[in-house]
Scaffold this motif. Sequence first.
Motif: not given
Length: 455
Positions: A210-236
């Motif tokens: 469990l203590s190592a999960i936050p470090v590994a999770a660094l590789s998975f923190v991109g979902f919010d970045a994708i959603s930040a393109l909502n206004e610029e994506a064709s098809g929204g």
Amino acid sequence: MRATTSTAQPSTDSAATGSRLVRRLSLSDVLVYGLLYFCPLAPTAVFGIVYGMSGGMAALVYAVAALAMTFSAISYSEMAKSVNVSGSVYRYVSLSTNAFTGFVTGWLILLDYFLLPALLSILTAIGMVLQFPESSRGFWILAFIWLPALLNIIGLKLTIRVNKLFLLVQLVTLGVFFVYSLWGVLQHSHAIGLLAPIWDGQRFELLAILSAIPVAALSFVGFDAISALNEEASGGGRTISRATLMLLLLVSLLFFAQVYLVNLFVPAGTQYDTEQAETAFYTLSRDIVGAWFQPIMIVVAGTVSGVANAIVSQMTTSRLIFSMARDGRFPAWLARLDRRGNPVRALLFVAIVSSVVGLVAANQVELLVTLVTFGALFAYITLHLSLFQRFRKHPERHWFKHVVSPLAGILILVAALASMNDNARWLGGAWLCIGLVLALILHRQGRLGSLPLNQ
């Protein structure tokens, strides 16, 4: 779709409220952007740390982290279809709960966004100093902050072209590593049993995993970045929703495969010190593929992927700041766009903050990693809560997507946050308290009114 009502509009500058990002990104553009933000070679930077924290079961940690992020990806996918403007988790929570909670959530994810460009520059600098021992870590940190900033300022079209080339180079390099690793497994030249990276009953400790999960999770923190393109994506939102789930599957397979394979070649009982942990993947890649491959891996994982990731990281951070400034949460001058539609002032602000953080925390990689994930994981929890609230009485409520999935995600993320080291919890808690104070100040100033669904 559920509409929102506004009881008190936030006070905003006219120029800011009139600013709107242009829809010009295709699904393939979003996928390239997402892959670069996740970074196909992301585990190379933290493998040694995760290996040491997990008692040698790094692949298990990445498998559990992927499971935890599955629930987050589902929540982001559902929210993207429901909220069709820029702002990511900040906007999603604001519209589904209230503006106060939305601001605090945006403030928490900013901890991730502010620190990530600095962290990326430090991780890139570590690889470059390994290759060029006489060079300065500070020099590389500044170089890998301001080069991406310059490319972002020039414009989105150029960065898309550069990023596609960078992505191809990373995937080819990873492909070479996979081929040699699999050949080594077939030749039985790996150091441990095939199940050891996933399960070792003699060394397994739940709290260590469990203590190592936050470090590994660094590789998975991109979902919010994708959603930040909502206004610029064709098809929204529908484009963002599809891209989110596609990327979840793809990066989970890429991350698990490379961590599992490299983990096989670490002799049982190996213990890395701090410096060895930071360069463990590079050293192992030399043993697996050959001495000729290590400098290639360092340049690609350290430089190419570092610059590419920094480009999209700075782009995303500037767009969140732009969105919050446009809503009156930050100074209006941060919401101004240049003639090409780029939030240049926000970009420069991000680069300056990243430079300061990078130089000050140049030797605090593990702490920065956990702080970055603290902000992201805490924000993901509020995202799950807001999804549950948004669809609580919605006629289109889906039992698994809108009830079971967010609750399961919350449980796993709370466990991961609770297992963080004390320094990360104290500093992350301090950042949260600052956000609460700022939210109270904005509320008293009448600047936390409800947001409209569309700008």
